[in-house]
Design a protein around this motif. Sequence first.
Motif, short mmCIF file in Angstrom:
data_model
loop_
_atom_site.label_atom_id
_atom_site.label_comp_id
_atom_site.label_asym_id
_atom_site.label_seq_id
_atom_site.Cartn_x
_atom_site.Cartn_y
_atom_site.Cartn_z
N GLU A 105 27.09 15.53 -3.01
CA GLU A 105 27.44 16.25 -4.21
C GLU A 105 26.37 17.43 -4.77
O GLU A 105 26.46 18.11 -5.52
CB GLU A 105 27.73 15.28 -5.44
CG GLU A 105 29.02 14.50 -5.04
CD GLU A 105 29.49 13.38 -6.06
OE1 GLU A 105 29.08 13.80 -7.27
OE2 GLU A 105 30.19 12.67 -5.71
N PHE A 106 25.24 16.92 -4.20
CA PHE A 106 24.08 17.83 -4.40
C PHE A 106 23.16 17.99 -3.27
O PHE A 106 23.10 17.20 -2.31
CB PHE A 106 23.07 17.42 -5.60
CG PHE A 106 23.05 15.68 -5.32
CD1 PHE A 106 22.07 15.53 -4.62
CD2 PHE A 106 23.77 14.97 -6.05
CE1 PHE A 106 21.45 14.12 -4.26
CE2 PHE A 106 23.57 13.35 -5.80
CZ PHE A 106 22.35 13.02 -4.86
N ASP A 107 22.25 18.79 -3.06
CA ASP A 107 21.41 19.09 -1.92
C ASP A 107 20.12 20.28 -2.28
O ASP A 107 20.10 20.34 -3.73
CB ASP A 107 22.25 20.02 -0.83
CG ASP A 107 23.08 21.29 -1.18
OD1 ASP A 107 22.57 21.89 -2.35
OD2 ASP A 107 23.73 21.68 -0.38
N GLU A 109 20.15 23.35 -2.46
CA GLU A 109 20.50 24.35 -3.15
C GLU A 109 20.98 24.08 -4.50
O GLU A 109 20.43 24.87 -5.81
CB GLU A 109 21.77 25.19 -2.47
CG GLU A 109 21.50 25.75 -1.21
CD GLU A 109 20.16 27.01 -1.47
OE1 GLU A 109 20.39 27.71 -2.35
OE2 GLU A 109 19.25 27.05 -0.57
N THR A 110 21.48 22.81 -4.76
CA THR A 110 21.68 22.22 -5.96
C THR A 110 20.26 22.18 -6.67
O THR A 110 20.45 22.60 -8.07
CB THR A 110 22.43 21.14 -5.96
OG1 THR A 110 23.56 21.16 -5.04
CG2 THR A 110 22.89 20.83 -7.27
N ILE A 113 19.06 25.48 -8.36
CA ILE A 113 20.30 25.87 -9.32
C ILE A 113 19.65 25.09 -10.66
O ILE A 113 19.39 25.92 -11.56
CB ILE A 113 21.50 25.74 -9.14
CG1 ILE A 113 21.87 26.86 -7.88
CG2 ILE A 113 22.31 25.94 -10.39
CD1 ILE A 113 23.26 26.71 -7.29
N GLU A 114 19.35 23.76 -10.41
CA GLU A 114 19.22 22.93 -11.67
C GLU A 114 17.76 23.28 -12.08
O GLU A 114 17.62 23.02 -13.33
CB GLU A 114 19.43 21.57 -11.35
CG GLU A 114 21.00 21.10 -11.02
CD GLU A 114 21.30 19.71 -10.82
OE1 GLU A 114 20.38 18.87 -10.73
OE2 GLU A 114 22.50 19.41 -10.73
N CYS A 160 21.12 12.95 1.15
CA CYS A 160 21.38 14.02 -0.01
C CYS A 160 20.28 13.70 -1.03
O CYS A 160 19.68 14.89 -1.47
CB CYS A 160 22.71 13.53 -0.60
SG CYS A 160 24.13 13.56 0.46
N TYR A 164 17.47 16.82 -1.96
CA TYR A 164 17.26 17.30 -3.31
C TYR A 164 15.95 16.96 -3.89
O TYR A 164 15.29 17.96 -4.41
CB TYR A 164 18.36 16.49 -3.94
CG TYR A 164 18.42 16.90 -5.59
CD1 TYR A 164 19.28 17.95 -6.07
CD2 TYR A 164 17.59 16.42 -6.54
CE1 TYR A 164 19.24 18.21 -7.29
CE2 TYR A 164 17.66 16.80 -7.84
CZ TYR A 164 18.45 17.89 -8.17
OH TYR A 164 18.32 18.18 -9.61
#
Length: 191
Positions: A105-107, A109-110, A113-114, A160, A164
């Motif tokens: 649900e996140f990687d 790229e997430t 952005i975060e 994942c 992250y």
Amino acid sequence: MRRILFLTALFLNIDSSIAQVRLEGKFISDKTKLIPTEEVLIEVVENRKSTFSNSTGNFTLNNLEKNKQYTLKLTSFQFGSLIVAFKTENDTIVKKVFEIKANCEFDNETAKIEWKNKKAKLYLIGSIAPRANSKADIKFEKKYNIKYYDFGCTPAPTECIKEYNKEVLKLLETEYGKEWKTQIRKDVVVD
């Protein structure tokens, strides 16, 4: 003599047609190329045989037919369900590596952005109950505008979390240098 040769040839044909194939398979993550951290249920759709992968990602399926297309349904908590096909060819042992994709649900790229939106986290994998933040942890979170997040006993897929967290650590170093390295919690998942 002809009859003996005929019966021998017939027996060899029957024997080779019922010869069985063993699939020696292995699972690796498509992201990290590492062994998944949990077992995977493997079901042969055509004959409903099933087995589990072991702690090293390996599994064996016996009594498959030669030169036949098979469909495997792979199921696990962290990887969801996946359908893969393979053919046994004419060998008695087939060795195959299957790459499976985690349900992320996140990687990285997430993470970017975060980070940009000042909502980045550092993921932890605790045990049954998450460990509370100490005063030093709270100070770290405020100073670097980041939150620790402990999954407790139901973590997301390890690859994942690693992807992250590695990105967030790179961003921390880019913005703050290396000062934070002595202050970060030791249970942040990276490797």
